[in-house]
Scaffold this motif. Structure first.
Motif, short mmCIF file in Angstrom:
data_model
loop_
_atom_site.label_atom_id
_atom_site.label_comp_id
_atom_site.label_asym_id
_atom_site.label_seq_id
_atom_site.Cartn_x
_atom_site.Cartn_y
_atom_site.Cartn_z
N UNK A 191 0.81 -1.21 0.00
CA UNK A 191 0.00 0.00 0.00
C UNK A 191 0.85 1.27 0.00
N UNK A 192 1.97 1.28 0.72
CA UNK A 192 2.76 2.50 0.87
C UNK A 192 4.13 2.42 0.22
N UNK A 193 4.36 1.41 -0.60
CA UNK A 193 5.66 1.25 -1.25
C UNK A 193 5.43 0.63 -2.62
N UNK A 194 5.63 1.44 -3.67
CA UNK A 194 5.37 0.94 -5.01
C UNK A 194 6.37 -0.12 -5.44
N UNK A 195 7.48 -0.25 -4.73
CA UNK A 195 8.48 -1.25 -5.07
C UNK A 195 8.27 -2.55 -4.31
N UNK A 196 7.38 -2.56 -3.35
CA UNK A 196 7.17 -3.73 -2.52
C UNK A 196 6.00 -4.58 -2.99
N UNK A 197 6.09 -5.87 -2.73
CA UNK A 197 5.02 -6.82 -3.06
C UNK A 197 4.66 -7.60 -1.80
N UNK A 198 3.38 -7.69 -1.52
CA UNK A 198 2.89 -8.45 -0.38
C UNK A 198 2.50 -9.85 -0.85
N UNK A 199 3.06 -10.87 -0.20
CA UNK A 199 2.72 -12.26 -0.49
C UNK A 199 2.17 -12.86 0.80
N UNK A 200 0.92 -13.26 0.79
CA UNK A 200 0.27 -13.77 2.00
C UNK A 200 0.15 -15.28 1.93
N UNK A 201 0.74 -15.95 2.89
CA UNK A 201 0.68 -17.41 3.02
C UNK A 201 -0.03 -17.76 4.33
N UNK A 202 -0.62 -18.93 4.39
CA UNK A 202 -1.14 -19.39 5.67
C UNK A 202 -1.09 -20.91 5.75
N UNK A 203 -1.00 -21.41 6.97
CA UNK A 203 -1.01 -22.85 7.23
C UNK A 203 -2.46 -23.26 7.42
N UNK A 204 -2.94 -24.25 6.64
CA UNK A 204 -4.38 -24.51 6.52
C UNK A 204 -4.90 -25.67 7.35
N UNK A 205 -4.02 -26.54 7.88
CA UNK A 205 -4.51 -27.77 8.50
C UNK A 205 -4.31 -27.84 10.01
N UNK A 206 -3.56 -26.89 10.58
CA UNK A 206 -3.35 -26.91 12.02
C UNK A 206 -2.07 -27.60 12.44
N UNK A 207 -0.99 -27.45 11.68
CA UNK A 207 0.29 -28.06 12.02
C UNK A 207 1.44 -27.14 11.62
N UNK A 208 2.65 -27.51 12.07
CA UNK A 208 3.83 -26.75 11.69
C UNK A 208 4.19 -27.04 10.23
N UNK A 209 4.89 -26.09 9.61
CA UNK A 209 5.23 -26.23 8.19
C UNK A 209 6.53 -25.51 7.89
N UNK A 210 7.27 -26.07 6.94
CA UNK A 210 8.45 -25.44 6.37
C UNK A 210 8.27 -25.43 4.86
N UNK A 211 7.98 -24.27 4.31
CA UNK A 211 7.69 -24.16 2.89
C UNK A 211 8.79 -23.35 2.20
N UNK A 212 8.89 -23.54 0.90
CA UNK A 212 9.84 -22.80 0.08
C UNK A 212 9.06 -21.92 -0.88
N UNK A 213 9.27 -20.61 -0.78
CA UNK A 213 8.63 -19.64 -1.66
C UNK A 213 9.67 -19.13 -2.64
N UNK A 214 9.43 -19.38 -3.93
CA UNK A 214 10.38 -18.99 -4.97
C UNK A 214 9.78 -17.88 -5.83
N UNK A 215 10.56 -16.83 -6.05
CA UNK A 215 10.12 -15.69 -6.85
C UNK A 215 10.86 -15.68 -8.17
N UNK A 216 10.15 -15.36 -9.23
CA UNK A 216 10.79 -15.22 -10.54
C UNK A 216 11.46 -13.86 -10.67
N UNK A 217 10.87 -12.84 -10.08
CA UNK A 217 11.40 -11.49 -10.16
C UNK A 217 12.54 -11.29 -9.15
N UNK A 218 13.49 -10.45 -9.44
CA UNK A 218 14.58 -10.19 -8.49
C UNK A 218 14.09 -9.37 -7.30
N UNK A 219 14.68 -9.61 -6.12
CA UNK A 219 14.33 -8.82 -4.94
C UNK A 219 15.57 -8.69 -4.06
#
Length: 263
Positions: free
Chosen positions: A194-222
Motif C-alpha cells: 500500500x505504501x511502497x510501489x516497489x514492494x510486493x505483499x505475499x500472504x501465506x497461511x497454514x491450513x490444517x493446524x500443524x507446523x510447516x516449512x515451505x519454500x517460496x520462490x520468486x521469478x522477479x529479483x528482490x
C-alpha cells in the motif's frame, strides 16, 4: 427442471468431468416462498464424532451429535468454501461457492441454499438465484486430503484468456511466485504494498493446524524480505532470524516457517 412448489422452480445441471473426482451441481432457482428454507442433504457411509468446516485462514471442528444442549445450539455452522466429514481412510467434502450455512448430524451433511423470512425484509431472497455446490470424495482423513486446494479450484477456476503470444513463449513461462515443500501451506494473496510501489505483499497461511516449512520462490529479483502484520507494518525490525523467514543464498527462494494456522 424440478418444481419446488406452485410458485418456485429449480433448474439443476449435474456434471462430472474427466479430470476431477468432483461432482458439480449448477443450480438456478426462481424462488417465491413464504417462511420456508431450501436445503440439500447427503447421507454417507461415514461415521465421525466431528465434522470440519473452513473458516478464514483455517478450519474449525464441530460435533456431529446432539448429546448436550451446547451441541444442540450448534445445529448450523457458518463455513466458507467447504465442510468435510471423514473417517480413517476416506472422506467426503461438500464444497460451495456462495452458500455458507452448513450442518452435520451423525452421517448426514446439509447445506442451506435459500431462505424466505419476512422480517426485517419481507422480500428477502425473493427472485432468481444462481449458485453452485459440489461433492469431493477423497482418500484419507481431512488432514491427508486435497480438500483445501480443490475448494480453491471450485471457487476460483482457471480462466482462459486469448493471447497473441506464440505458444513456445507461453510454455516456457513460469509463475512469478511458486510454493513447494509443504502441502499444508496455501499461497493466498499477491498484491502491491500500500505504501511502497516497489514492494510486493505475499500472504501465506497454514491450513490444517500443524507446523510447516515451505519454500517460496520468486521469478522477479528482490533485495529484501520482511515479515509484516495485517497493516503491512514490519514485525521483525529488520532482523529476520526470529521471523521464520530465511533467504537461501545464491537463489530467489525464501524458506518460510509457519506455526499451526499462522498467516
Amino acid at each position: 427442471m424440478v418444481p419446488i412448489s406452485q410458485q418456485s422452480v429449480l433448474r439443476q445441471t449435474i456434471s462430472l468431468s474427466s479430470i476431477s473426482p468432483r461432482l458439480d451441481f449448477d443450480c438456478s432457482v426462481d424462488w417465491h416462498e413464504n417462511r420456508k428454507c431450501l436445503k440439500v442433504s447427503f447421507t454417507w457411509d461415514i461415521y465421525s464424532d466431528t465434522a470440519t468446516y473452513e473458516t478464514q485462514y483455517g478450519v474449525v471442528q464441530r460435533p456431529t451429535h446432539r448429546n448436550t444442549t451446547w451441541d444442540m445450539a450448534k445445529f448450523e455452522v457458518c463455513a466458507h468454501k467447504f465442510a468435510d466429514l471423514s473417517e480413517f481412510g476416506y472422506g467426503v467434502a461438500l464444497l460451495n461457492d456462495c452458500k455458507y450455512g452448513h450442518s452435520t448430524l451423525e452421517n448426514t451433511m446439509t447445506l442451506t441454499l435459500l431462505r424466505s423470512p419476512k422480517a426485517p425484509d419481507e422480500h428477502c431472497d425473493m427472485g432468481t438465484h444462481s449458485f453452485r455446490y459440489a461433492l469431493y470424495p477423497h482418500k484419507g482423513c481431512f488432514n491427508e486430503s486435497n480438500v483445501v486446494q480443490e475448494a480453491y479450484r471450485f471457487n476460483v477456476p482457471l480462466l482462459s484468456i486469448p493471447s497473441t503470444i506464440p505458444d513456445t513463449c507461453v510454455s516456457d513461462r513460469s509463475p512469478h511466485f511458486s510454493l513447494s515443500g509443504a502441502r499444508n501451506v496455501v499461497l493466498d494473496t499477491i498484491k502491491l504494498a500500500e505504501d511502497d510501489t516497489r514492494g510486493v505483499i505475499v500472504r501465506l497461511y497454514e491450513a490444517f493446524g500443524g507446523h510447516a516449512n515451505a519454500l517460496l520462490t520468486a521469478k522477479m529479483p528482490f533485495t529484501n524480505v520482511q515479515k509484516v502484520n495485517i497493516l503491512e507494518e514490519p514485525m521483525d525490525n529488520g532482523d529476520t532470524r526470529n521471523s521464520g523467514l530465511n533467504l537461501l543464498p545464491f537463489s530467489k527462494t525464501v524458506r518460510v516457517q509457519l506455526k499451526p494456522f499462522e498467516i
